[in-house]
Structures are given as structure tokens and as C-alpha cells.
Write a protein that holds these residues in place. Structure first.
Motif, PDB file in Angstrom:
ATOM      1  N   PRO A  70      72.426  66.522  32.320  1.00 31.96           N
ATOM      2  CA  PRO A  70      71.177  65.765  32.467  1.00 31.96           C
ATOM      3  C   PRO A  70      71.233  64.695  33.539  1.00 31.96           C
ATOM      4  O   PRO A  70      70.216  64.397  34.170  1.00 31.96           O
ATOM      5  CB  PRO A  70      70.965  65.161  31.071  1.00 31.96           C
ATOM      6  N   GLU A  71      72.413  64.119  33.770  1.00 30.59           N
ATOM      7  CA  GLU A  71      72.500  63.081  34.797  1.00 30.59           C
ATOM      8  C   GLU A  71      72.275  63.653  36.195  1.00 30.59           C
ATOM      9  O   GLU A  71      71.610  63.041  37.037  1.00 30.59           O
ATOM     10  CB  GLU A  71      73.863  62.388  34.723  1.00 30.59           C
ATOM     11  N   VAL A  72      72.823  64.825  36.451  1.00 31.50           N
ATOM     12  CA  VAL A  72      72.620  65.478  37.746  1.00 31.50           C
ATOM     13  C   VAL A  72      71.148  65.870  37.920  1.00 31.50           C
ATOM     14  O   VAL A  72      70.568  65.690  39.001  1.00 31.50           O
ATOM     15  CB  VAL A  72      73.532  66.711  37.885  1.00 31.50           C
ATOM     16  N   LEU A  73      70.551  66.395  36.862  1.00 38.09           N
ATOM     17  CA  LEU A  73      69.141  66.769  36.935  1.00 38.09           C
ATOM     18  C   LEU A  73      68.261  65.562  37.214  1.00 38.09           C
ATOM     19  O   LEU A  73      67.332  65.623  38.034  1.00 38.09           O
ATOM     20  CB  LEU A  73      68.704  67.440  35.626  1.00 38.09           C
ATOM     21  N   ALA A  74      68.563  64.455  36.551  1.00 35.37           N
ATOM     22  CA  ALA A  74      67.780  63.238  36.769  1.00 35.37           C
ATOM     23  C   ALA A  74      67.957  62.725  38.194  1.00 35.37           C
ATOM     24  O   ALA A  74      66.985  62.331  38.851  1.00 35.37           O
ATOM     25  CB  ALA A  74      68.185  62.167  35.752  1.00 35.37           C
ATOM     26  N   ALA A  75      69.186  62.759  38.696  1.00 40.86           N
ATOM     27  CA  ALA A  75      69.444  62.312  40.060  1.00 40.86           C
ATOM     28  C   ALA A  75      68.722  63.194  41.072  1.00 40.86           C
ATOM     29  O   ALA A  75      68.166  62.711  42.068  1.00 40.86           O
ATOM     30  CB  ALA A  75      70.944  62.303  40.334  1.00 40.86           C
ATOM     31  N   LEU A  76      68.727  64.498  40.814  1.00 38.71           N
ATOM     32  CA  LEU A  76      68.045  65.438  41.698  1.00 38.71           C
ATOM     33  C   LEU A  76      66.551  65.125  41.766  1.00 38.71           C
ATOM     34  O   LEU A  76      65.968  65.028  42.857  1.00 38.71           O
ATOM     35  CB  LEU A  76      68.261  66.864  41.190  1.00 38.71           C
ATOM     36  N   CYS A  77      65.936  64.953  40.606  1.00 38.56           N
ATOM     37  CA  CYS A  77      64.491  64.708  40.568  1.00 38.56           C
ATOM     38  C   CYS A  77      64.127  63.352  41.161  1.00 38.56           C
ATOM     39  O   CYS A  77      63.081  63.213  41.806  1.00 38.56           O
ATOM     40  CB  CYS A  77      63.974  64.826  39.134  1.00 38.56           C
ATOM     41  N   MET A  78      64.982  62.351  40.989  1.00 37.53           N
ATOM     42  CA  MET A  78      64.726  61.055  41.615  1.00 37.53           C
ATOM     43  C   MET A  78      64.798  61.171  43.133  1.00 37.53           C
ATOM     44  O   MET A  78      63.974  60.606  43.855  1.00 37.53           O
ATOM     45  CB  MET A  78      65.740  60.026  41.112  1.00 37.53           C
ATOM     46  N   ARG A  79      65.787  61.915  43.641  1.00 27.98           N
ATOM     47  CA  ARG A  79      65.904  62.100  45.096  1.00 27.98           C
ATOM     48  C   ARG A  79      64.701  62.860  45.654  1.00 27.98           C
ATOM     49  O   ARG A  79      64.336  62.685  46.811  1.00 27.98           O
ATOM     50  CB  ARG A  79      67.184  62.872  45.440  1.00 27.98           C
TER      51      ARG A  79
ATOM     52  N   ARG B 277      74.214  70.975  41.350  1.00 31.78           N
ATOM     53  CA  ARG B 277      74.972  69.874  41.931  1.00 31.78           C
ATOM     54  C   ARG B 277      75.058  69.995  43.458  1.00 31.78           C
ATOM     55  O   ARG B 277      74.946  68.995  44.180  1.00 31.78           O
ATOM     56  CB  ARG B 277      76.382  69.830  41.326  1.00 31.78           C
ATOM     57  N   GLU B 278      75.210  71.209  43.959  1.00 37.82           N
ATOM     58  CA  GLU B 278      75.261  71.393  45.405  1.00 37.82           C
ATOM     59  C   GLU B 278      73.878  71.182  46.024  1.00 37.82           C
ATOM     60  O   GLU B 278      73.755  70.643  47.130  1.00 37.82           O
ATOM     61  CB  GLU B 278      75.788  72.787  45.756  1.00 37.82           C
ATOM     62  N   LEU B 279      72.846  71.595  45.310  1.00 44.20           N
ATOM     63  CA  LEU B 279      71.481  71.348  45.778  1.00 44.20           C
ATOM     64  C   LEU B 279      71.240  69.853  45.940  1.00 44.20           C
ATOM     65  O   LEU B 279      70.682  69.405  46.955  1.00 44.20           O
ATOM     66  CB  LEU B 279      70.481  71.952  44.782  1.00 44.20           C
ATOM     67  N   LEU B 280      71.692  69.073  44.974  1.00 43.57           N
ATOM     68  CA  LEU B 280      71.568  67.616  45.049  1.00 43.57           C
ATOM     69  C   LEU B 280      72.289  67.076  46.291  1.00 43.57           C
ATOM     70  O   LEU B 280      71.767  66.200  46.992  1.00 43.57           O
ATOM     71  CB  LEU B 280      72.135  66.985  43.780  1.00 43.57           C
ATOM     72  N   ALA B 281      73.467  67.599  46.571  1.00 41.47           N
ATOM     73  CA  ALA B 281      74.253  67.108  47.698  1.00 41.47           C
ATOM     74  C   ALA B 281      73.613  67.436  49.045  1.00 41.47           C
ATOM     75  O   ALA B 281      73.935  66.800  50.051  1.00 41.47           O
ATOM     76  CB  ALA B 281      75.663  67.704  47.637  1.00 41.47           C
ATOM     77  N   ARG B 282      72.705  68.413  49.080  1.00 43.65           N
ATOM     78  CA  ARG B 282      72.114  68.848  50.337  1.00 43.65           C
ATOM     79  C   ARG B 282      70.720  68.264  50.582  1.00 43.65           C
ATOM     80  O   ARG B 282      70.040  68.665  51.534  1.00 43.65           O
ATOM     81  CB  ARG B 282      72.015  70.381  50.357  1.00 43.65           C
ATOM     82  N   LEU B 283      70.286  67.319  49.777  1.00 45.26           N
ATOM     83  CA  LEU B 283      68.896  66.870  49.877  1.00 45.26           C
ATOM     84  C   LEU B 283      68.584  66.037  51.111  1.00 45.26           C
ATOM     85  O   LEU B 283      67.415  65.788  51.407  1.00 45.26           O
ATOM     86  CB  LEU B 283      68.491  66.102  48.611  1.00 45.26           C
ATOM     87  N   ASP B 284      69.605  65.605  51.854  1.00 46.65           N
ATOM     88  CA  ASP B 284      69.303  64.984  53.144  1.00 46.65           C
ATOM     89  C   ASP B 284      68.651  65.993  54.086  1.00 46.65           C
ATOM     90  O   ASP B 284      67.964  65.604  55.040  1.00 46.65           O
ATOM     91  CB  ASP B 284      70.570  64.418  53.786  1.00 46.65           C
TER      92      ASP B 284
END
Length: 355
Positions: free
Chosen positions: A213-222, A243-250
Motif C-alpha cells: 500500500p505504501e508504494v501504491l500511495a506514493a505512485l498515486c501521489m506522484r 515499484r519500477e513504474l513509480l521509479a520511472r515517473l520522471d
């Protein structure tokens, strides 16, 4: 006795007689009636094929504004204004919808959506007012931002002359018509944003486990808690772990480009959605928009003036215009802020100018 080719039926649009051949019965008496029927079908409400998540509070508040003759849902690209308007009017009788994103003649588009034919030598606005006097209807005008002037010129006399007409508009900026009630559509609360991502991700990959849930929340906030960005990101779970999707959001403007095939072009990618707003700015507004992309957090007027190299009063006026057009947020205490996705788009445009 008439031959088969001479037998007549009834036009599905206007009721006039139509010819019937041996092979098929003509549904319409003319091509004009066939086109009118098509336009009416396009404007009819369509039952959504996916679930509606996270707007119960907004719907409740909007239903409390039922006395407003003109209710405009305003907000940034991809925040869900169109879907919210559809849910608000779902099941209501007498609702006509008109999509304005690709329209130049607003009055004619509204007449078509309402099933009102044009009258020779009579302005379309006059025809609309005459036809709608005494009629009760809700007109949903979607994506007004590129024709706000035309919408305002139509709606003021229409609402004055037709007391039974109510208008619900969606736009990235206010229409500025007397009596307009504005409702700012905000990004989803984080819990609803996570729920939306999980729902769409599992639809794209059956059996997908989302147990962090923490990764999902971080993803949606980004992703700024924007429904469009979240839904586009959810399509990538077939090729990227969350998790990799989150890391690529730049690089989200490159990544998030697989919208529904049936969606409007501006909703096919996150970049296109923001570009739709940017393309409607004046040259000075675009200049300030690009300059603001250098601030990763909130900022005050002094920093904006320094970055834009314009007089303070001029910068303040341009900041106000960007706030009105949902490309900038006034966060109180003299501070401004951009959504991260919007800032990244501005950074792309700034890099083009530098290069």
C-alpha cells in the motif's frame, strides 16, 4: 397496384414517407435526416463500461446546487470533469449532451444536440430561444475551454429567455456568465486514487497482486491523484512492476501514452491532455508557464517575477490567468504551486526554448 420499389415506409427522423425496395426498407427519407439521426445518437448518454470511484462527496454537494441555472465544473486536464458531469446527470430525464472539443459553432452544436432544426434566415440563437421557451431540459456542455467566449455569448440570452433550461458545463476555466456557479473538481483523495489504480490495474492484468500500500500511495501521489494519469499508468502493469513504474515517473510524459482507442485524442496521453491547455494560452501566458517549471515546490510572487523577467504587476496578472485556466494553484498565504505532471510538461517546453 404499387410495385415493391414504390411502397413507402416512415422516416425514423421526421416521419415523412420513405421508399422501400425489394432488398431493404429505407429508414430515412433523405441523407440530411440520416445525418441528423446520427448526431442525435452521438449526443445521447452512454452507460459507462468501467466503475465510477471516489466522487460520492462531490456528487452529494453538486446535487445540492440543483437550483443553479449554470453550473460549471472547472479543473485541470485529466481530473475527471466529464465523467463527474455524466454521473451527476445519469438517469435524469430531458438531458442533452454536446461535446465542444472539436466544435467551432457552439450554437449550431447545441441545436443539433437538442434536436432543434435551423430556420432559414433566422440566427441559430434566436431559433434556440424560441424552441426552448417553456421547455424543461438540462444541457450538458462538455469541454468549453477553447470556446468560452462563444459559450458565454450563447448562454446569457438563452438562460434569460428560457427559464426551464439548466446548463451544466465542464471547462478548464470559468465561462464568466452572470449567475454562474463554479465547482472546482479536485484530484481524488489518496485512498480513492489508490482504489482507482487497483481497479484499473486488475482489469488490465487479471489476478494481479497489489500488496504494498505504501508504494501504491506514493505512485498515486506522484501522479497528482489525477484519474487520467492513474488510468494511463494502470495500463503499464502488464510490462512494469508497480515499484519500477513509480521509479520511472520522471519520464511519465513518455510513459503514459496508451489511452483508450475510443477516447478523444487529447485523452490518449498525459502529454496531449496538458498540451490541449497549453496551446490555448497567449504568448505571455506560455512564457510564464514555462518559467514556473523551474520551481519543484511552491513559490511566491517574488520568485515568479525573478524567473519571468517581467514587471511585478504583469506577472501577477499572468499568474491569475494561469490559476483561472487550471494550470496553477493558489495555495494561500501568497504561494502558488503546479501539479507535478503540469510542471514536467512546462519543463519540456522550457528546454525547447533554451535549445
Amino acid at each position: 397496384m404499387r410495385s415493391m420499389a414504390e411502397q413507402v415506409g416512415t422516416c425514423a427522423t421526421c416521419g415523412a414517407a420513405t421508399a422501400t425496395s425489394r432488398r431493404r426498407h429505407a429508414r430515412y427519407c433523405s441523407n440530411a435526416c440520416r445525418q441528423r439521426a446520427y448526431r442525435q445518437r452521438v449526443s445521447e448518454p452512454v452507460t459507462a463500461l468501467d466503475s465510477f470511484i471516489g466522487r460520492d462527496d462531490e456528487l452529494s454537494r453538486l446535487k445540492g446546487l440543483s437550483d443553479a441555472r449554470l453550473l460549471t465544473l472547472v479543473g485541470p486536464a485529466g481530473v475527471g470533469k466529464t465523467r463527474l458531469a455524466k454521473e451527476l446527470t445519469s438517469g435524469q430525464a430531458g438531458v442533452a449532451r454536446v461535446e465542444l472539443a472539436s466544435v467551432s459553432n457552439v450554437a449550431r452544436a447545441c441545436a443539433t444536440a437538442l434536436g432543434i432544426g435551423e430556420v432559414t434566415r433566422e440566427p441559430v440563437l434566436s431559433t434556440l430561444v424560441r424552441a426552448l421557451t417553456g421547455r424543461t431540459t438540462v444541457l450538458v456542455m462538455d469541454n468549453c475551454e477553447h470556446v468560452v467566449g462563444e459559450c458565454a455569448a450563447l448562454l446569457e440570452p438563452l438562460l434569460l429567455g428560457c427559464p426551464g433550461v439548466r446548463v451544466i458545463a465542464t471547462s478548464r476555466e470559468p465561462l464568466r456568465v452572470p449567475g454562474e456557479a463554479l465547482f472546482a473538481v479536485q484530484p481524488l483523495p489518496i485512498t480513492c486514487a489508490v482504489e482507482l489504480f487497483a481497479d484499473r490495474a486488475r482489469a488490465n492484468q487479471l489476478g494481479l497482486r497489489l500488496d504494498d500500500p505504501e508504494v501504491l500511495a506514493a505512485l498515486c501521489m506522484r501522479l497528482d491523484r489525477l484519474p487520467l494519469a492513474i488510468e494511463l499508468a494502470a495500463r503499464l502493469v502488464t510490462v512494469l512492476p508497480v515499484r519500477e513504474l513509480l521509479a520511472r515517473l520522471d519520464d511519465r510524459l513518455e510513459l503514459l501514452n496508451r489511452g483508450n482507442r475510443t477516447a478523444a485524442e487529447r485523452h490518449q496521453s498525459l502529454r496531449a491532455a496538458i498540451a490541449w491547455s497549453y496551446g490555448r494560452l497567449s504568448a505571455d501566458e506560455q512564457h510564464v508557464f514555462r518559467c514556473l517549471s523551474s520551481f519543484p515546490g511552491d513559490f511566491g510572487l517574488d520568485l515568479a517575477v525573478a524567473a519571468c523577467d517581467l514587471p511585478s504587476d504583469r506577472v501577477l496578472a499572468l499568474l491569475s490567468a494561469l490559476v483561472a485556466k487550471s494550470l496553477l494553484t493558489f495555495s494561500g498565504a501568497g504561494r502558488f504551486e503546479q501539479l507535478e505532471s503540469v510542471r514536467l510538461y512546462g519543463r519540456e517546453r522550457l528546454a525547447e526554448q533554451v535549445n
